[in-house]
Design a protein around this motif. Structure first.
Motif, PDB file in Angstrom:
ATOM      1  N   ALA A 187       0.831  -1.206   0.000  1.00 53.63           N
ATOM      2  CA  ALA A 187       0.000   0.000   0.000  1.00 53.63           C
ATOM      3  C   ALA A 187       0.863   1.253   0.000  1.00 53.63           C
ATOM      4  N   VAL A 188       1.977   1.208   0.744  1.00 52.98           N
ATOM      5  CA  VAL A 188       2.902   2.346   0.761  1.00 52.98           C
ATOM      6  C   VAL A 188       3.477   2.588  -0.632  1.00 52.98           C
ATOM      7  N   THR A 189       3.900   1.513  -1.286  1.00 52.80           N
ATOM      8  CA  THR A 189       4.483   1.627  -2.621  1.00 52.80           C
ATOM      9  C   THR A 189       3.509   2.272  -3.594  1.00 52.80           C
ATOM     10  N   HIS A 190       2.264   1.810  -3.596  1.00 49.99           N
ATOM     11  CA  HIS A 190       1.278   2.352  -4.535  1.00 49.99           C
ATOM     12  C   HIS A 190       0.875   3.779  -4.172  1.00 49.99           C
ATOM     13  N   THR A 191       0.803   4.056  -2.868  1.00 50.54           N
ATOM     14  CA  THR A 191       0.464   5.415  -2.445  1.00 50.54           C
ATOM     15  C   THR A 191       1.553   6.395  -2.864  1.00 50.54           C
ATOM     16  N   LYS A 192       2.820   6.006  -2.664  1.00 50.89           N
ATOM     17  CA  LYS A 192       3.914   6.881  -3.064  1.00 50.89           C
ATOM     18  C   LYS A 192       3.953   7.066  -4.576  1.00 50.89           C
ATOM     19  N   ALA A 193       3.643   6.014  -5.327  1.00 48.75           N
ATOM     20  CA  ALA A 193       3.609   6.129  -6.786  1.00 48.75           C
ATOM     21  C   ALA A 193       2.529   7.120  -7.217  1.00 48.75           C
ATOM     22  N   LEU A 194       1.387   7.056  -6.551  1.00 47.51           N
ATOM     23  CA  LEU A 194       0.294   7.982  -6.880  1.00 47.51           C
ATOM     24  C   LEU A 194       0.688   9.415  -6.550  1.00 47.51           C
ATOM     25  N   LEU A 195       1.290   9.626  -5.384  1.00 43.78           N
ATOM     26  CA  LEU A 195       1.733  10.964  -5.009  1.00 43.78           C
ATOM     27  C   LEU A 195       2.772  11.496  -5.989  1.00 43.78           C
ATOM     28  N   CYS A 196       3.654  10.610  -6.430  1.00 46.41           N
ATOM     29  CA  CYS A 196       4.680  11.007  -7.390  1.00 46.41           C
ATOM     30  C   CYS A 196       4.040  11.446  -8.704  1.00 46.41           C
ATOM     31  N   MET A 197       3.030  10.724  -9.141  1.00 46.27           N
ATOM     32  CA  MET A 197       2.316  11.091 -10.370  1.00 46.27           C
ATOM     33  C   MET A 197       1.655  12.453 -10.227  1.00 46.27           C
ATOM     34  N   ILE A 198       1.017  12.687  -9.094  1.00 48.73           N
ATOM     35  CA  ILE A 198       0.345  13.965  -8.860  1.00 48.73           C
ATOM     36  C   ILE A 198       1.346  15.109  -8.881  1.00 48.73           C
ATOM     37  N   ASN A 199       2.492  14.903  -8.215  1.00 46.88           N
ATOM     38  CA  ASN A 199       3.482  15.971  -8.093  1.00 46.88           C
ATOM     39  C   ASN A 199       4.214  16.258  -9.395  1.00 46.88           C
ATOM     40  N   GLN A 200       4.437  15.219 -10.205  1.00 50.54           N
ATOM     41  CA  GLN A 200       5.266  15.396 -11.391  1.00 50.54           C
ATOM     42  C   GLN A 200       4.476  15.631 -12.669  1.00 50.54           C
ATOM     43  N   ALA A 201       3.201  15.345 -12.661  1.00 46.33           N
ATOM     44  CA  ALA A 201       2.431  15.409 -13.902  1.00 46.33           C
ATOM     45  C   ALA A 201       2.591  16.720 -14.672  1.00 46.33           C
ATOM     46  N   PRO A 202       2.531  17.888 -14.019  1.00 49.24           N
ATOM     47  CA  PRO A 202       2.642  19.131 -14.790  1.00 49.24           C
ATOM     48  C   PRO A 202       4.074  19.590 -15.032  1.00 49.24           C
ATOM     49  N   ALA A 203       5.062  18.807 -14.551  1.00 55.15           N
ATOM     50  CA  ALA A 203       6.427  19.322 -14.594  1.00 55.15           C
ATOM     51  C   ALA A 203       7.448  18.238 -14.927  1.00 55.15           C
ATOM     52  N   LEU A 204       7.135  17.398 -15.893  1.00 48.53           N
ATOM     53  CA  LEU A 204       8.020  16.283 -16.201  1.00 48.53           C
ATOM     54  C   LEU A 204       9.355  16.730 -16.789  1.00 48.53           C
ATOM     55  N   ASP A 205       9.414  17.930 -17.383  1.00 51.22           N
ATOM     56  CA  ASP A 205      10.657  18.373 -17.997  1.00 51.22           C
ATOM     57  C   ASP A 205      11.422  19.355 -17.121  1.00 51.22           C
ATOM     58  N   LEU A 206      11.090  19.419 -15.835  1.00 51.95           N
ATOM     59  CA  LEU A 206      11.736  20.397 -14.967  1.00 51.95           C
ATOM     60  C   LEU A 206      13.253  20.232 -14.870  1.00 51.95           C
ATOM     61  N   PRO A 207      13.808  19.005 -14.782  1.00 54.80           N
ATOM     62  CA  PRO A 207      15.271  18.923 -14.740  1.00 54.80           C
ATOM     63  C   PRO A 207      15.938  19.597 -15.934  1.00 54.80           C
ATOM     64  N   ALA A 208      15.376  19.423 -17.117  1.00 52.40           N
ATOM     65  CA  ALA A 208      15.966  20.038 -18.312  1.00 52.40           C
ATOM     66  C   ALA A 208      15.821  21.554 -18.281  1.00 52.40           C
ATOM     67  N   GLN A 209      14.627  22.035 -17.910  1.00 53.94           N
ATOM     68  CA  GLN A 209      14.410  23.479 -17.887  1.00 53.94           C
ATOM     69  C   GLN A 209      15.259  24.149 -16.800  1.00 53.94           C
ATOM     70  N   ALA A 210      15.367  23.496 -15.655  1.00 50.93           N
ATOM     71  CA  ALA A 210      16.190  24.055 -14.590  1.00 50.93           C
ATOM     72  C   ALA A 210      17.655  24.086 -14.987  1.00 50.93           C
ATOM     73  N   ALA A 211      18.108  23.044 -15.693  1.00 56.27           N
ATOM     74  CA  ALA A 211      19.503  22.984 -16.122  1.00 56.27           C
ATOM     75  C   ALA A 211      19.839  24.111 -17.087  1.00 56.27           C
ATOM     76  N   ILE A 212      18.894  24.481 -17.953  1.00 59.92           N
ATOM     77  CA  ILE A 212      19.113  25.590 -18.891  1.00 59.92           C
ATOM     78  C   ILE A 212      19.382  26.876 -18.117  1.00 59.92           C
ATOM     79  N   LYS A 213      18.559  27.143 -17.099  1.00 57.04           N
ATOM     80  CA  LYS A 213      18.708  28.369 -16.318  1.00 57.04           C
ATOM     81  C   LYS A 213      19.998  28.333 -15.488  1.00 57.04           C
ATOM     82  N   PHE A 214      20.315  27.164 -14.929  1.00 58.45           N
ATOM     83  CA  PHE A 214      21.538  27.039 -14.140  1.00 58.45           C
ATOM     84  C   PHE A 214      22.768  27.303 -14.993  1.00 58.45           C
ATOM     85  N   ALA A 215      22.830  26.679 -16.169  1.00 58.52           N
ATOM     86  CA  ALA A 215      23.998  26.807 -17.029  1.00 58.52           C
ATOM     87  C   ALA A 215      24.187  28.242 -17.509  1.00 58.52           C
TER      88      ALA A 215
END
Length: 262
Positions: free
Chosen positions: A209-237
């Motif tokens: 139940a913990v595994t599935h709950t965390k997977a669901l939370l991860c989906m909720i948190n990341q859904a609108p921002a899947l490319d954030l590592p790339a976009q953040a890296a552009i600004k950092f560089a």
């Protein structure tokens, strides 16, 4: 596995210890890669239920290491080249996402400073415990650098108002302030004992139940921002190559105020 990330196993619990006290457990490329590898392995380990992330030597983590970036600070990128800083910086972002996506419960145990990227690690925790000696900050903007990869994790943990205050001021907050703001869940003088008690209390949660709950939370948190590592890296560089970053980091090394703060 890097010796700078020590992993010890006790039944269903692993302790991941950042172990480079000489650098205050800074996030070198080696350490980031080791964290990513540990996450990939743990994601496949159905017998593992708890991961405890901690530091050694009285420090949690001093933040990102600019060693591999040193030659690029304040230097413009040659025309037509893809900036290598982007891939290196995005790698840390992917490691943070992997920590958040762990199917196990992630407890972060903080003793001493948790700065910059170290605060990003803290914000990945499901539960954060700290000693009164813990101190937290995102000092990047005071150095002329962008807190690129940690921004979404700090924002998620603290909410918009407090995340803005931390990341735009660079000010340090104490362990008690961190508890009051919700960054820390528990303060304790005996971190190992508090971690053990917390794990004991959490054993009532079914692993599947913990595994599935965390997977669901991860989906909720990341859904609108899947490319954030790339976009953040552009600004950092782009920022690290600017004269502003060169001045800020030089001022820090010389123990003086940067030009914009004089």
């Amino acid at each position: 596995m890097s010796h700078k990330l020590q992993i010890t196993r006790f039944g269903e619990v692993e302790h991941w210890t950042l172990n480079d006290p000489a650098t205050r457990n800074a996030l070198t490329d080696e350490v980031v890669a080791a964290l990513a590898q540990a996450c990939a392995r743990a994601a496949q380990d159905t017998a593992l239920r708890f991961v405890v992330l901690q530091g050694s030597g009285g420090f949690f983590c001093a933040g990102g290491s600019l060693g591999s970036f040193a030659q690029a600070i304040g230097q413009a990128l040659p025309t037509g080249q893809t900036d290598p800083l982007m891939a290196m910086n995005a790698g840390f972002g992917h490691a943070l996402h992997a920590l958040c996506a762990l199917p196990q419960m992630l407890l972060v145990a903080v003793d001493g400073p948790a700065m910059g990227g170290g605060l990003g690690l803290v914000c990945c925790g499901d539960f954060v415990l700290a000693t009164p000696a813990a101190v937290f900050a995102t000092p990047e903007v005071t150095l002329g650098v962008v807190p690129a990869q940690i921004a979404p994790f700090v924002h998620r943990r603290l909410g918009d108002r407090l995340a803005r205050q931390m990341m735009l001021s660079g000010e340090k907050i104490s362990a008690q302030q961190a508890l009051d703001q919700g960054l820390v869940d528990e303060l304790t003088d005996d971190l190992p004992a508090a971690v053990a008690r917390r794990i004991s209390a959490l054993r009532g949660a079914a692993p599947g139940a913990v595994t599935h709950t965390k997977a669901l939370l991860c989906m909720i948190n990341q859904a609108p921002a899947l490319d954030l590592p790339a976009q953040a890296a552009i600004k950092f560089a782009a920022n690290l190559r600017s004269p502003e970053a060169a001045e800020g980091l030089a001022a820090f090394a010389q123990k003086r105020k940067p030009g914009w703060a004089a």
